[in-house]
Design a protein around this motif. Structure first.
Motif, mmCIF file in Angstrom:
data_model
loop_
_atom_site.group_PDB
_atom_site.id
_atom_site.type_symbol
_atom_site.label_atom_id
_atom_site.label_comp_id
_atom_site.label_asym_id
_atom_site.label_seq_id
_atom_site.Cartn_x
_atom_site.Cartn_y
_atom_site.Cartn_z
ATOM 1 N N TYR A 28 0.823 -1.213 0.000
ATOM 2 C CA TYR A 28 0.000 0.000 0.000
ATOM 3 C C TYR A 28 0.858 1.265 0.000
ATOM 4 O O TYR A 28 0.663 2.184 -0.790
ATOM 5 N N GLY A 29 1.820 1.331 0.914
ATOM 6 C CA GLY A 29 2.464 2.621 1.185
ATOM 7 C C GLY A 29 3.686 2.949 0.349
ATOM 8 O O GLY A 29 4.139 4.099 0.338
ATOM 9 N N GLY A 30 4.225 1.951 -0.351
ATOM 10 C CA GLY A 30 5.546 2.091 -0.955
ATOM 11 C C GLY A 30 5.761 3.345 -1.787
ATOM 12 O O GLY A 30 6.789 4.007 -1.674
ATOM 13 N N PHE A 31 4.783 3.694 -2.626
ATOM 14 C CA PHE A 31 5.034 4.814 -3.547
ATOM 15 C C PHE A 31 5.021 6.180 -2.846
ATOM 16 O O PHE A 31 5.436 7.173 -3.448
ATOM 17 N N PHE A 32 4.580 6.223 -1.594
ATOM 18 C CA PHE A 32 4.676 7.497 -0.858
ATOM 19 C C PHE A 32 6.136 7.890 -0.624
ATOM 20 O O PHE A 32 6.416 9.021 -0.267
ATOM 21 N N ILE A 33 7.046 6.947 -0.838
ATOM 22 C CA ILE A 33 8.474 7.270 -0.711
ATOM 23 C C ILE A 33 8.867 8.342 -1.741
ATOM 24 O O ILE A 33 9.875 9.035 -1.585
ATOM 25 N N LEU A 34 8.065 8.498 -2.778
ATOM 26 C CA LEU A 34 8.354 9.510 -3.806
ATOM 27 C C LEU A 34 8.176 10.936 -3.280
ATOM 28 O O LEU A 34 8.646 11.892 -3.891
ATOM 29 N N PHE A 53 1.892 11.863 -10.574
ATOM 30 C CA PHE A 53 1.565 10.834 -9.584
ATOM 31 C C PHE A 53 2.001 11.294 -8.189
ATOM 32 O O PHE A 53 1.316 11.052 -7.201
ATOM 33 N N VAL A 54 3.146 11.952 -8.133
ATOM 34 C CA VAL A 54 3.643 12.436 -6.837
ATOM 35 C C VAL A 54 2.665 13.479 -6.281
ATOM 36 O O VAL A 54 2.287 13.443 -5.102
ATOM 37 N N ASP A 55 2.232 14.393 -7.156
ATOM 38 C CA ASP A 55 1.272 15.406 -6.707
ATOM 39 C C ASP A 55 -0.029 14.765 -6.237
ATOM 40 O O ASP A 55 -0.625 15.175 -5.246
ATOM 41 N N ALA A 56 -0.465 13.750 -6.978
ATOM 42 C CA ALA A 56 -1.716 13.080 -6.606
ATOM 43 C C ALA A 56 -1.564 12.393 -5.246
ATOM 44 O O ALA A 56 -2.454 12.469 -4.392
ATOM 45 N N LEU A 57 -0.408 11.763 -5.007
ATOM 46 C CA LEU A 57 -0.195 11.111 -3.703
ATOM 47 C C LEU A 57 -0.179 12.156 -2.585
ATOM 48 O O LEU A 57 -0.723 11.937 -1.495
ATOM 49 N N ARG A 58 0.442 13.288 -2.886
ATOM 50 C CA ARG A 58 0.508 14.361 -1.877
ATOM 51 C C ARG A 58 -0.907 14.861 -1.563
ATOM 52 O O ARG A 58 -1.269 15.084 -0.417
ATOM 53 N N GLU A 59 -1.697 14.991 -2.630
ATOM 54 C CA GLU A 59 -3.092 15.422 -2.444
ATOM 55 C C GLU A 59 -3.846 14.398 -1.591
ATOM 56 O O GLU A 59 -4.576 14.772 -0.662
ATOM 57 N N LYS A 60 -3.672 13.116 -1.854
ATOM 58 C CA LYS A 60 -4.420 12.074 -1.122
ATOM 59 C C LYS A 60 -4.072 12.105 0.363
ATOM 60 O O LYS A 60 -4.917 11.968 1.214
ATOM 61 N N ARG A 61 -2.783 12.283 0.634
ATOM 62 C CA ARG A 61 -2.375 12.324 2.043
ATOM 63 C C ARG A 61 -3.015 13.546 2.719
ATOM 64 O O ARG A 61 -3.546 13.466 3.823
ATOM 65 N N GLY A 62 -2.977 14.667 2.029
ATOM 66 C CA GLY A 62 -3.581 15.888 2.572
ATOM 67 C C GLY A 62 -5.078 15.706 2.789
ATOM 68 O O GLY A 62 -5.631 16.160 3.795
ATOM 69 N N LEU A 63 -5.720 15.020 1.869
ATOM 70 C CA LEU A 63 -7.167 14.812 1.999
ATOM 71 C C LEU A 63 -7.497 13.954 3.213
ATOM 72 O O LEU A 63 -8.507 14.156 3.883
ATOM 73 N N CYS A 64 -6.620 12.993 3.504
ATOM 74 C CA CYS A 64 -6.840 12.150 4.689
ATOM 75 C C CYS A 64 -6.770 13.028 5.945
ATOM 76 O O CYS A 64 -7.622 12.918 6.841
#
Ligand SMILES: Cc1ncc(COP(=O)(O)O)c(C=O)c1O
Length: 483
Positions: free
Chosen positions: A276-282, A375-386
């Motif tokens: 699940y979390g691996g790509f957040f390393i980006l 993809f990095v921006d989208a991951l950043r957005e998802k974390r912020g949304l949480c």
């Protein structure tokens, strides 16, 4: 001979249906396009979850005789498959681990299916194997793994974990009488597919130690060391530790660097489930949390989670080439031509599969089309949304769990009177009845918690605000039911 030839020509005519001409293909594609446009445009205002009312109707049954137009088939699909249950393509999917399914995955799968390249062995399709290996090379860089490590693109995280655990087993030669004395260290937050993999790999008679967790629900490394020392003193054979980089329940990352120290000291195979979390390393701001991942012996990372691809792409990376090949490499006599002049490792030598979907294309094409920044921006957005979600529910009076490392959080409602578990169980019923947004629940220390997992690329601020409205309504309905 002439008779046979005539029969064959007759059969050829009768099977022409399997090779539609250009015009017939256009018709299929037109319906396909209409279906996908309609599906995607309906997502924004559609439900994320719909309780099943279709009741297993006849339409899905196959009698092998009657045939249908593609249009009719899509109608059946829409009603019988698209409607009931959870809609993983919806931005309102905030349960389990979402992903979404970017359109480029569908297009890539289409090409893979039309060209049907055989991506199992280098000899058969050097280009396809090379392409998959370049995708794996890219993932090695993302995870700071050495070039010499090997990898495999799997159908998902479960098979990827199985491949890693099998390699660990064979590397440490956990066989025969040794099995019962061998110890695997994991935690109660380890994903259950690891337990399944242990069983499938024939290691269910090993001793499985659930290492106690700290207050952040992460592996307590002092306790890990203590357990190891005791086990060594008692003549047991510790051989593997499994950490998570993003637990499914609460999205937390175990202390990887500390675990790597311990693994080195006790000669353990160190496996990290980062499905699940691996790509957040980006994300630069999250990189420090992943420190130590690069020291693991193997890891799992799933593009169909963290890179928003449609279901069907996980990955495993393993540092020790020999270990991975030992478990999976095979040469059958009928494949003798296939092993000549190999310039690349073949997927078939690194996984249980021989013939497989050319799944590397579904990541290669999106990365070539868009690059990684989006993809990095989208991951950043998802974390912020949480985080935005958790702030909002806290304001509504919910109790919120520990600050999440990534994009999964937990919360629950503690009513002034009555049993909190009963309240949250009913609240979950109401949430599923409502369906505007889908959430799932879990049990931690015998308490029912509701999870919010933000990882669908279609989830945005408006979705989170829709969740707040839905939760207000569901709270009212729960209070009425339990009155
Ligand atoms: C941490 C973790 N590991 C493994 C898996 C299993 O992956 P898959 O469902 O792709 O087999 C999941 C699934 O959600 C997960 O969250």
């Amino acid at each position: 001979m002439v008779e046979l030839r005539d029969k064959l020509l007759e059969l050829e005519k009768r099977t022409a249906l399997l090779e539609p001409d250009a015009k017939s293909r256009q018709i299929l594609l037109k319906h396909l396009e209409a279906y996908s446009d309609d599906f995607i445009s309906g997502l924004e205002n559609g439900l994320s979850f719909k309780p099943d009312q279709t009741n297993n109707r006849q339409d899905l049954q196959i009698d092998g005789k009657s045939t249908h137009s593609f249009e009719d088939i899509l109608k059946i699909y829409r009603e019988e498959v698209d409607q009931p249950g959870l809609n993983p393509a919806s931005g309102g999917h905030l349960g389990y681990i979402p992903g979404g399914g970017i359109f480029a995955t569908a297009v890539s799968d289409f090409i893979a299916a039309v060209s049907n390249r055989y991506a199992g062995l280098y000899f058969g399709s050097p280009g396809a194997v090379r392409l998959e290996n370049r995708v794996i090379d890219w993932m090695k860089k993302v995870c700071f793994y050495p070039d010499s490590s090997l990898g495999n693109l799997t159908s998902g995280g479960s098979i990827a974990n199985l491949i890693a655990i099998t390699a660990a087993r064979d590397h440490h030669q956990i066989l025969g009488a040794k099995v019962e004395k061998s110890v695997i260290y994991l935690s109660e937050q380890t994903h259950h597919c690891v337990h399944k993999a242990v069983r499938i790999a024939g290691l269910s008679q090993c001793i499985l130690r659930n290492v106690p967790l700290d207050e952040q629900y992460k592996i307590d490394t002092l306790m890990l060391r203590q357990l190891l020392e005791d086990d060594v003193d008692n003549g047991l054979n510790p051989f593997m530790v499994v950490a998570s980089a993003g637990t499914t329940n609460i999205g937390n990352i175990d202390p990887l660097d500390d675990i790597a120290d311990i693994a080195e000291e006790f000669n353990l195979w160190f496996h990290v489930d980062a499905a699940y979390g691996g790509f957040f390393i980006l994300l630069d701001e999250l990189k420090p949390k992943f420190k130590g991942l690069e020291r693991s012996d193997s890891l799992v990372i799933d593009p169909h989670k963290g890179l928003f691809l449609a279901y069907g792409l996980g990955a495993v990376l393993i540092k020790n080439q020999k270990a991975m090949l030992n478990s999976h490499h095979y040469r059958a006599s009928y494949l003798q031509d296939a092993s000549k002049n190999d310039q690349e490792f073949s997927p078939a030598d690194l996984s249980p599969e021989l013939t497989k979907h050319f799944r590397g294309l579904r990541l290669w094409i999106p990365l070539k089309l868009y690059g990684i920044d989006v993809f990095v921006d989208a991951l950043r957005e998802k974390r912020g949304l949480c985080l935005y979600f958790l702030q909002g529910v806290r304001k509504m009076g919910f109790e919120v769990g520990p600050d999440p490392d990534l994009s999964v959080g937990i919360f629950r409602y503690v009513p002034e009177k009555g049993d909190a578990n009963e309240f949250n169980r009913e609240l979950m019923n109401q949430i599923h009845e409502d369906g505007r947004v889908f959430l799932s629940s879990t049990i931690i220390n015998e308490e029912i918690w509701i999870r919010v997992a933000v990882l669908c690329f279609r989830t945005h601020v408006s979705t989170i605000e829709k969740s707040f409205e839905m939760l207000e309504d569901c709270l009212d309905r729960t209070r009425k039911v339990l009155k």
